[in-house]
Design a protein around this motif. Structure first.
Motif, mmCIF file in Angstrom:
data_model
loop_
_atom_site.group_PDB
_atom_site.id
_atom_site.type_symbol
_atom_site.label_atom_id
_atom_site.label_comp_id
_atom_site.label_asym_id
_atom_site.label_seq_id
_atom_site.Cartn_x
_atom_site.Cartn_y
_atom_site.Cartn_z
ATOM 1 N N TYR A 644 0.820 -1.207 0.000
ATOM 2 C CA TYR A 644 0.000 0.000 0.000
ATOM 3 C C TYR A 644 0.860 1.265 0.000
ATOM 4 O O TYR A 644 0.451 2.297 -0.533
ATOM 5 C CB TYR A 644 -0.923 0.006 1.224
ATOM 6 C CG TYR A 644 -2.247 -0.694 1.009
ATOM 7 C CD1 TYR A 644 -2.346 -1.830 0.214
ATOM 8 C CD2 TYR A 644 -3.405 -0.226 1.616
ATOM 9 C CE1 TYR A 644 -3.559 -2.471 0.029
ATOM 10 C CE2 TYR A 644 -4.628 -0.859 1.440
ATOM 11 C CZ TYR A 644 -4.697 -1.984 0.638
ATOM 12 O OH TYR A 644 -5.901 -2.616 0.452
ATOM 13 N N LEU A 645 2.040 1.177 0.592
ATOM 14 C CA LEU A 645 2.929 2.333 0.680
ATOM 15 C C LEU A 645 3.933 2.395 -0.466
ATOM 16 O O LEU A 645 4.840 3.223 -0.463
ATOM 17 C CB LEU A 645 3.645 2.329 2.027
ATOM 18 C CG LEU A 645 2.727 2.555 3.235
ATOM 19 C CD1 LEU A 645 3.459 2.280 4.536
ATOM 20 C CD2 LEU A 645 2.159 3.978 3.227
ATOM 21 N N GLY A 646 3.792 1.515 -1.457
ATOM 22 C CA GLY A 646 4.620 1.583 -2.654
ATOM 23 C C GLY A 646 6.010 1.029 -2.516
ATOM 24 O O GLY A 646 6.890 1.348 -3.329
ATOM 25 N N LEU A 647 6.252 0.178 -1.524
ATOM 26 C CA LEU A 647 7.595 -0.350 -1.263
ATOM 27 C C LEU A 647 7.756 -1.717 -1.923
ATOM 28 O O LEU A 647 7.601 -2.763 -1.304
ATOM 29 C CB LEU A 647 7.834 -0.418 0.241
ATOM 30 C CG LEU A 647 7.708 0.927 0.968
ATOM 31 C CD1 LEU A 647 7.816 0.736 2.469
ATOM 32 C CD2 LEU A 647 8.753 1.917 0.466
ATOM 33 N N ALA A 648 8.088 -1.703 -3.197
ATOM 34 C CA ALA A 648 8.090 -2.920 -4.004
ATOM 35 C C ALA A 648 9.091 -3.961 -3.517
ATOM 36 O O ALA A 648 8.758 -5.144 -3.366
ATOM 37 C CB ALA A 648 8.368 -2.578 -5.462
ATOM 38 N N ASP A 649 10.318 -3.561 -3.296
ATOM 39 C CA ASP A 649 11.361 -4.526 -2.941
ATOM 40 C C ASP A 649 11.115 -5.134 -1.569
ATOM 41 O O ASP A 649 11.329 -6.333 -1.365
ATOM 42 C CB ASP A 649 12.733 -3.865 -2.999
ATOM 43 C CG ASP A 649 13.138 -3.496 -4.422
ATOM 44 O OD1 ASP A 649 12.597 -4.117 -5.356
ATOM 45 O OD2 ASP A 649 13.975 -2.590 -4.596
ATOM 46 N N ALA A 716 3.390 -1.179 -6.617
ATOM 47 C CA ALA A 716 4.523 -1.661 -5.827
ATOM 48 C C ALA A 716 5.121 -2.883 -6.513
ATOM 49 O O ALA A 716 5.377 -3.901 -5.871
ATOM 50 C CB ALA A 716 4.080 -1.992 -4.395
ATOM 51 N N TRP A 717 5.359 -2.759 -7.809
ATOM 52 C CA TRP A 717 5.798 -3.919 -8.576
ATOM 53 C C TRP A 717 7.289 -3.831 -8.890
ATOM 54 O O TRP A 717 7.759 -2.830 -9.450
ATOM 55 C CB TRP A 717 5.018 -4.037 -9.888
ATOM 56 C CG TRP A 717 5.180 -5.390 -10.495
ATOM 57 C CD1 TRP A 717 5.907 -5.715 -11.597
ATOM 58 C CD2 TRP A 717 4.645 -6.606 -9.991
ATOM 59 N NE1 TRP A 717 5.856 -7.069 -11.824
ATOM 60 C CE2 TRP A 717 5.080 -7.641 -10.854
ATOM 61 C CE3 TRP A 717 3.845 -6.937 -8.902
ATOM 62 C CZ2 TRP A 717 4.733 -8.975 -10.649
ATOM 63 C CZ3 TRP A 717 3.494 -8.262 -8.698
ATOM 64 C CH2 TRP A 717 3.932 -9.257 -9.562
ATOM 65 N N VAL A 767 8.137 7.415 -7.898
ATOM 66 C CA VAL A 767 7.577 6.593 -6.829
ATOM 67 C C VAL A 767 8.728 6.020 -6.018
ATOM 68 O O VAL A 767 9.689 5.476 -6.577
ATOM 69 C CB VAL A 767 6.710 5.457 -7.403
ATOM 70 C CG1 VAL A 767 6.344 4.470 -6.321
ATOM 71 C CG2 VAL A 767 5.443 6.027 -8.028
ATOM 72 N N PRO A 768 8.706 6.119 -4.702
ATOM 73 C CA PRO A 768 9.863 5.754 -3.884
ATOM 74 C C PRO A 768 10.168 4.273 -3.920
ATOM 75 O O PRO A 768 9.281 3.442 -3.963
ATOM 76 C CB PRO A 768 9.443 6.181 -2.472
ATOM 77 C CG PRO A 768 7.949 6.144 -2.499
ATOM 78 C CD PRO A 768 7.566 6.569 -3.879
ATOM 79 N N ALA A 769 11.444 3.966 -3.930
ATOM 80 C CA ALA A 769 11.870 2.567 -3.850
ATOM 81 C C ALA A 769 11.885 2.137 -2.394
ATOM 82 O O ALA A 769 11.926 2.954 -1.485
ATOM 83 C CB ALA A 769 13.265 2.414 -4.453
ATOM 84 N N GLY A 770 11.878 0.826 -2.191
ATOM 85 C CA GLY A 770 11.963 0.315 -0.827
ATOM 86 C C GLY A 770 13.342 0.526 -0.249
ATOM 87 O O GLY A 770 14.310 0.784 -0.963
#
Length: 771
Positions: A644-649, A716-717, A767-770
């Motif tokens: 939900y917070l966009g942290l894909a890794d 978050a992919w 979009v921020p990375a993890g």
């Protein structure tokens, strides 16, 4: 973050859109995830699950060629409120098939166990549309086949209440005092049908009811009229075969032939005498047998085909990520299959084992196949997790049992109890209840309600834990947006949600600014001394926003005025300063930590007031990274927060770990647990489904007045993962697409009018990375 907000308004999928065309051939077949074994299983720990949503099997083939299976139901409640197995059946051939060339497959595409023992073929399936099990055997030579009823509840037996935490007899006299028993927990024996012609059968009938009347009196709800939910509940099965001969009351012989087919008809009737159950079972048999077997098999295969065609996620990758992607994809498919096997019954899925428990070993002692840690009751925080993914996968009908029990069947009861316990209106839904509504004996306590000044439950883990009703309301509003079912909205969702809001505004006072002061209160089970805890505050904000966003024609001016008044009374989401940063807080004031949940992130999930595209996303990420309780097993929801917070890794790392963490004592790769609960752990699988969906698709609630919200693809992919997917979004929208090499290369949106609402997040480089 401001750059992200701006970009999200303009980046759509128009460049790669194929609108209003035939669905793309992405290979929806689940056959790639079939479970295949090349050797028999020694016992039930090597079982495969089968089911039709109400009747389930744990089936295995032993080294001697015997086919063995436990039969279960979603409504086979015993007289102590435990969800019991119906029984066990063994089918043996004479002569036995060879085990030299063995291959057993769980065929997902048609929900069938298929096996070859030497030159003998076995096919076992539970009819998707009828309450019958078919065991079919086909060999090159003539054999005799015997079906045997194997019962373990053969005599009256006492079992310790302490085996199962929510046992109807287990309680604490006072908080902190030793456990006690309101009475013995006695398991009654099953009954075998006598002298049946050409068939055999058995049943279990509750000759007593332990719990409901006693609990109702203690909890002050004995004035609410209803039928005893356990007394005279009767469930069992009848086995038939063509030209069969009854050897004795527990053995049925199918005479010498190359082909055999045993039909096992399963039925529950409540209330019923033996004669009434048998008559009802006869009607079931007659109705099923009136449909030709070939036609029923075709309908069965059609049901499963439609199930797999309506949704899928296939993840692929290269190099070191290849196996991770396959493991996760398979886990996703198998857990969704397990949901389908148990999700269309009379009662909600049991989080602690569903209907697929087997011989339970706890503290090195066998507890029998009816055992499940945490027992017969429903914990809402656990019960919800198998359901949170179902709308996105298009499995709406599987949510029916959840809302039927909690929000329809118990609606008037909830109102009655709330009035008795609090002296005011509205509805509160306790965290822990039995399916008939009462709180657990160990939760409420043994002191009668009429003797209490404080009539709420004793157990401090749940005393003021009241977010359940808000979550149910929010989930049902999701259901409306997906289905646009106005009847369900008007008859169930709006009345229920309004009563939940009424409870809070009548239970708590307001301060000088007219804002609610929720105290005493708690944040989930974790923080016991709170003012304005995050979970109910976020829930009330989310639910009132959603209600006020409904088209005005679906409610009344009085209701909308009330919802607006509630909204005006709500305090802000709680925050705090921590290590020089502002983060979300468990509550405005909080103390006495007793568990390891993360209530401060309930504004992220389930209520989505903080998510990757919102201005407060960075605060959500800071809160996530400062959390104390963390993990990726059982009911922990870290991967959903991350997605939900966009942290894909981060989401990928945790989710792959979850997919690999199946129960080591079970052969089936999607039998998770026990973790915090039991085997197979449905919370573990439920979080897995939702987290993977949220990595590739998220939606924002309706913008109000019937305007659909945004649909975000790949929020978050990981850019080095590829995927093919078909998922469902609000307003009867279906998104079918393909992600490859960090780009959304194909997408089909149905209806095409929703294309304008779709945002391709992969094209937004900020979009921020993890971390």
């Amino acid at each position: 973050m401001k750059a992200i907000q701006t970009a999200l308004r303009f980046v759509t999928v128009a460049m790669c859109m194929t609108q209003g065309v035939e669905a793309m051939e992405f290979g929806e077949s689940p056959e790639r995830y079939n479970v295949v074994w090349d050797s028999p299983s020694s016992d039930q720990n090597g079982s495969m699950p089968l089911g039709n949503g109400s009747t389930g099997l744990n089936a295995w083939i032993e080294p001697n060629g015997d086919l063995v299976f436990y039969i279960s139901r979603t409504d086979s409640w015993g007289d102590n409120g435990r969800l019991l197995k119906v029984g066990r059946v063994r089918i043996a051939l004479d002569p036995a098939p060879s085990a030299n060339a063995f291959l057993q497959t769980l065929s997902l595409v048609d929900g069938t166990l298929k096996a070859r023992c030497g030159e003998t073929d076995i096919r076992l399936w539970v009819d998707a549309n009828h309450s019958v099990i078919h065991a079919e055997i086909d060999g090159p030579d003539e054999t005799e086949a015997t079906a045997a009823i194997e019962l373990w509840r053969t005599k009256q037996e006492s079992i310790p209440s302490s085996w199962e935490c929510s046992d109807v007899n287990l309680f604490r006299p006072r908080p902190g005092e030793p456990w006690g028993n309101l009475g013995p927990t006695v398991m009654e024996p099953d009954n075998v049908l006598q002298n049946q012609e050409g068939r055999v059968g058995w049943y279990h009938r509750n000759i007593k009811s332990v719990g409901p009347a006693m609990h109702a009196k203690i909890q002050g709800v004995d004035g609410f009229e209803r039928t005893d939910p356990l007394l005279h509940r009767t469930f069992g099965a009848i086995i038939k075969a063509e030209n069969a001969k009854r050897i004795d009351d527990t053995h049925l012989l199918s005479p010498k032939a190359k082909r055999h087919r045993f039909d096992i008809y399963v039925h529950t009737e409540h209330p019923a005498t033996e004669a009434q159950w048998l008559a009802a079972a006869e009607d079931v048999i007659a109705d099923i047998d009136a449909v030709p077997p070939g036609k029923r098999r075709a309908a069965h295969e059609a049901w499963w085909k439609a199930f797999w065609q309506r949704s899928w996620i296939h993840v692929t990758a290269t190099g070191e990520q290849r196996d991770d992607a396959l493991t996760l994809s398979r886990a996703y498919a198998l857990q969704r299959y397990i949901n389908a096997c148990a999700g269309r019954g009379a009662y909600p899925i049991k989080f602690n084992g569903s209907i697929f428990t087997v011989e339970g070993i706890e503290n090195d002692k066998s507890r029998g196949p009816d055992y499940r840690r945490w027992g017969p009751g429903y914990w809402w925080q656990n019960t919800r997790l198998p359901y949170i993914s179902m709308l996105t996968s298009g499995d709406v009908e599987m949510t029916d049992p959840l809302y039927k029990m909690y929000c329809q069947d118990l609606f008037d009861y909830h109102k009655y109890r709330t009035r008795v316990h609090t002296g005011h209106g509205g509805i509160y839904v306790p965290e822990c209840i039995y399916f008939w509504g009462e709180m657990f004996a160990e939760t409420y306590g043994s002191t009668p309600c009429e003797e209490r000044e404080d009539k709420l439950q004793d157990n401090r883990y749940h005393k003021w834990e009241w977010v359940s009703g808000l979550e149910m309301s929010y989930m049902m509003l999701d259901r409306y947006e997906h289905t646009l079912d106005e009847v369900f909205l008007k008859e169930t969702t709006i009345p229920f949600a309004t009563e939940i809001l009424t409870f809070f505004v009548e239970h708590y006072a307001v301060d000088e600014d007219g804002k609610l002061v929720m105290h005493p209160a708690q944040a989930l089970e974790t923080w016991w001394e709170c003012t304005n805890p995050m979970d109910p505050v976020a829930g009330m904000h989310a639910v009132t926003d959603r209600l006020l966003g409904l088209p005005e024609r679906l409610s009344s001016p009085d209701l909308r005025t009330f919802w607006a008044e509630v909204k005006a009374k709500l305090p802000d989401l709680p925050t705090r300063e921590f290590k020089g940063e502002t983060i979300f807080a468990p509550a405005e004031a909080f103390a006495m930590r007793k568990n390891g949940e993360v209530p401060e992130l309930y504004c992220v999930f389930p209520f989505r007031l903080s998510s990757f595209e919102k201005p407060n996303a960075e605060m959500g990420r800071r809160t996530l990274h400062h959390r104390t309780a963390r993990g990726n097993a059982g009911w922990r929801q870290d991967e959903i927060f991350m997605a939900y917070l966009g942290l894909a890794d981060e989401a990928r790392k945790h989710l792959v770990g979850r997919a690999r963490n199946h129960h080591k004592g079970s052969r089936f790769p999607a039998f998770w647990g026990p973790n915090f609960d039991w085997i197979p752990d449905q919370d573990h699988g439920g979080v897995l489904l939702k987290a993977l969906q949220a990595m590739i698709l998220q939606t924002d609630p309706s913008a109000g007045s019937g305007q659909a919200g945004k649909i975000f693809i790949a929020p978050a992919w990981p850019k080095d993962w590829n995927a093919e997917f078909k998922l469902h979004a609000p307003y009867k929208t279906v998104i079918e697409g393909r992600v490859k090499d960090g780009k959304l290369v194909e997408v089909n949106v149905t209806p095409a009018s929703r294309a304008k609402d779709v945002v391709n997040v992969m094209d937004i480089t900020t979009v921020p990375a993890g971390r």
